[in-house]
Scaffold this motif. Structure first.
Motif, PDB file in Angstrom:
ATOM      1  N   PHE A 120       0.832  -1.206   0.000  1.00  0.00           N
ATOM      2  CA  PHE A 120       0.000   0.000   0.000  1.00  0.00           C
ATOM      3  C   PHE A 120       0.870   1.261   0.000  1.00  0.00           C
ATOM      4  CE2 PHE A 120      -2.075   3.378   2.493  1.00  0.00           C
ATOM      5  CZ  PHE A 120      -3.163   3.642   1.658  1.00  0.00           C
ATOM      6  N   LEU A 121       1.913   1.264   0.838  1.00  0.00           N
ATOM      7  CA  LEU A 121       2.806   2.414   0.913  1.00  0.00           C
ATOM      8  C   LEU A 121       3.514   2.650  -0.427  1.00  0.00           C
ATOM      9  CD1 LEU A 121       4.423   1.902   4.435  1.00  0.00           C
ATOM     10  CD2 LEU A 121       2.772   3.643   3.778  1.00  0.00           C
ATOM     11  N   ILE A 122       3.950   1.554  -1.057  1.00  0.00           N
ATOM     12  CA  ILE A 122       4.618   1.680  -2.352  1.00  0.00           C
ATOM     13  C   ILE A 122       3.653   2.248  -3.398  1.00  0.00           C
ATOM     14  CG2 ILE A 122       5.843   0.466  -4.185  1.00  0.00           C
ATOM     15  CD1 ILE A 122       6.596  -1.652  -2.156  1.00  0.00           C
ATOM     16  N   PHE A 123       2.410   1.771  -3.371  1.00  0.00           N
ATOM     17  CA  PHE A 123       1.415   2.224  -4.343  1.00  0.00           C
ATOM     18  C   PHE A 123       1.160   3.720  -4.210  1.00  0.00           C
ATOM     19  CE2 PHE A 123      -2.977   3.138  -5.569  1.00  0.00           C
ATOM     20  CZ  PHE A 123      -3.006   2.617  -6.854  1.00  0.00           C
ATOM     21  N   ILE A 127       2.115   6.751  -7.031  1.00  0.00           N
ATOM     22  CA  ILE A 127       1.160   7.722  -7.575  1.00  0.00           C
ATOM     23  C   ILE A 127       1.646   9.145  -7.337  1.00  0.00           C
ATOM     24  CG2 ILE A 127      -1.193   8.605  -7.429  1.00  0.00           C
ATOM     25  CD1 ILE A 127      -0.935   5.868  -8.773  1.00  0.00           C
ATOM     26  N   ARG A 128       2.133   9.411  -6.130  1.00  0.00           N
ATOM     27  CA  ARG A 128       2.627  10.748  -5.810  1.00  0.00           C
ATOM     28  C   ARG A 128       3.851  11.104  -6.658  1.00  0.00           C
ATOM     29  NH1 ARG A 128       1.282  13.561  -1.322  1.00  0.00           N
ATOM     30  NH2 ARG A 128       3.421  14.361  -1.176  1.00  0.00           N
ATOM     31  N   PHE A 168      11.828   6.577  -0.316  1.00  0.00           N
ATOM     32  CA  PHE A 168      10.719   6.772  -1.228  1.00  0.00           C
ATOM     33  C   PHE A 168       9.720   7.790  -0.687  1.00  0.00           C
ATOM     34  CE2 PHE A 168       9.624   3.422   1.655  1.00  0.00           C
ATOM     35  CZ  PHE A 168       8.268   3.528   1.895  1.00  0.00           C
ATOM     36  N   LEU A 169       9.854   8.170   0.584  1.00  0.00           N
ATOM     37  CA  LEU A 169       9.062   9.250   1.162  1.00  0.00           C
ATOM     38  C   LEU A 169       9.901  10.511   1.376  1.00  0.00           C
ATOM     39  CD1 LEU A 169       7.066   7.273   3.881  1.00  0.00           C
ATOM     40  CD2 LEU A 169       6.248   8.023   1.649  1.00  0.00           C
ATOM     41  N   ILE A 170      11.166  10.339   1.749  1.00  0.00           N
ATOM     42  CA  ILE A 170      12.024  11.491   2.044  1.00  0.00           C
ATOM     43  C   ILE A 170      12.252  12.353   0.815  1.00  0.00           C
ATOM     44  CG2 ILE A 170      14.324  12.217   2.793  1.00  0.00           C
ATOM     45  CD1 ILE A 170      14.439   9.706   4.522  1.00  0.00           C
TER      46      ILE A 170
END
Length: 273
Positions: A120-123, A127-128, A168-170
């Protein structure tokens, strides 16, 4: 033997992706460990910490030489992130039961739950990433220390539970929220992940995790080799092209992991009918 040759190639490519994008290492490492080498998903998060720690420090040394890293900004992310990561890995995750959910229809293990959350986090990240716009070099930075500390703590929470370094978030946060140029964001992300994954791995040195050291050294060696090769060529790629490739790749990966894990639950469901 063929399996280990495949593993060497995959970890080499993971190192290349990690160095070029400042993220994606754990996103790729954990599925390879779980689905190619059949490592327990809980152990795989720990193994990923070790492999990513060595690989990220290798990339970070090159970025130190090129003066890409924004140390002050990175530390505002890293310090709260590593504290939360350590606490989660050391005191929370080991106490989560091996069977998270169980009834007459399906059994959801700790490993399956982690992989579903991971997909879910990767998905969401894919998208972002694909929807985000490129930030130009001449845009003023909008750095907020307090906001960055909270963002770092949130990333540390994710890192602690799923074993992903958080790059992938940073990178999107640094680029979109703080308006930091992409190359500096990538270098700073690698610096932050180097710290958080190293301490996160130390938090995993407990009896609940079996450490296969020869296997870990094998994986890390080829991953580091990929980082070294990518370090020599990464300045030749445009950030926009790499972002699109990475975004579509992790989008496909998130869907694949989700299908695999749901299929496991579906097999249990059929068995009870």
């Amino acid at each position: 033997m063929e399996l280990y040759v495949l593993g060497a190639l995959l970890f080499f490519l993971i190192g290349v992706v990690l160095s070029l994008l400042g993220s994606g290492g754990a996103i790729l490492t954990i599925p390879v460990l779980v689905y190619v080498f059949d490592v327990n998903p809980y152990w795989a998060t720990s193994y990923s910490m070790f492999i990513m720690g060595l690989s990220n420090w290798t990339a970070t040394i090159d970025n130190i030489r090129k003066k890409y890293i924004l140390y002050k900004i990175g530390l505002y992310f890293a310090i709260p992130g590593l504290l939360v990561t350590f606490l989660v890995r050391r005191f929370v995750l080991p106490d989560i039961p091996d069977m998270v959910f169980k009834n007459e229809l399906m059994h959801v293990s700790k490993g399956s739950a982690l992989m579903l959350v991971f997909s879910f986090l990767i998905f969401v990240t894919a998208i972002r990433t694909l929807k985000s716009k490129h930030v130009h070099e001449n845009v003023p930075m909008a750095f907020s220390p307090v906001k960055s500390m909270f963002q770092g703590a949130a990333i540390g929470l994710i890192t602690g539970f799923v074993g992903a370094g958080g790059g992938f978030l940073i990178v999107p946060i640094l680029v979109l929220s703080s308006k930091i140029p992409i190359r500096q964001a990538i270098a700073t992300s690698l610096f932050v992940i180097s710290i958080t994954t190293s301490l996160g791995f130390l938090g995993d040195l407990n009896p609940s995790v079996y450490m296969d050291w020869p296997f870990l050294i094998y994986c890390a060696t080829f991953c580091v080799a990929g980082v070294l090769v990518a370090n020599s060529i990464k300045d030749k790629f445009t950030s926009k092209t790499l972002k699109l490739i990475f975004g579509y790749f992790i989008l496909s990966l998130s869907i694949l992991i989700f299908i695999i894990e749901i299929n496991k639950l579906g097999l249990k469901l059929v068995a009870f009918l």
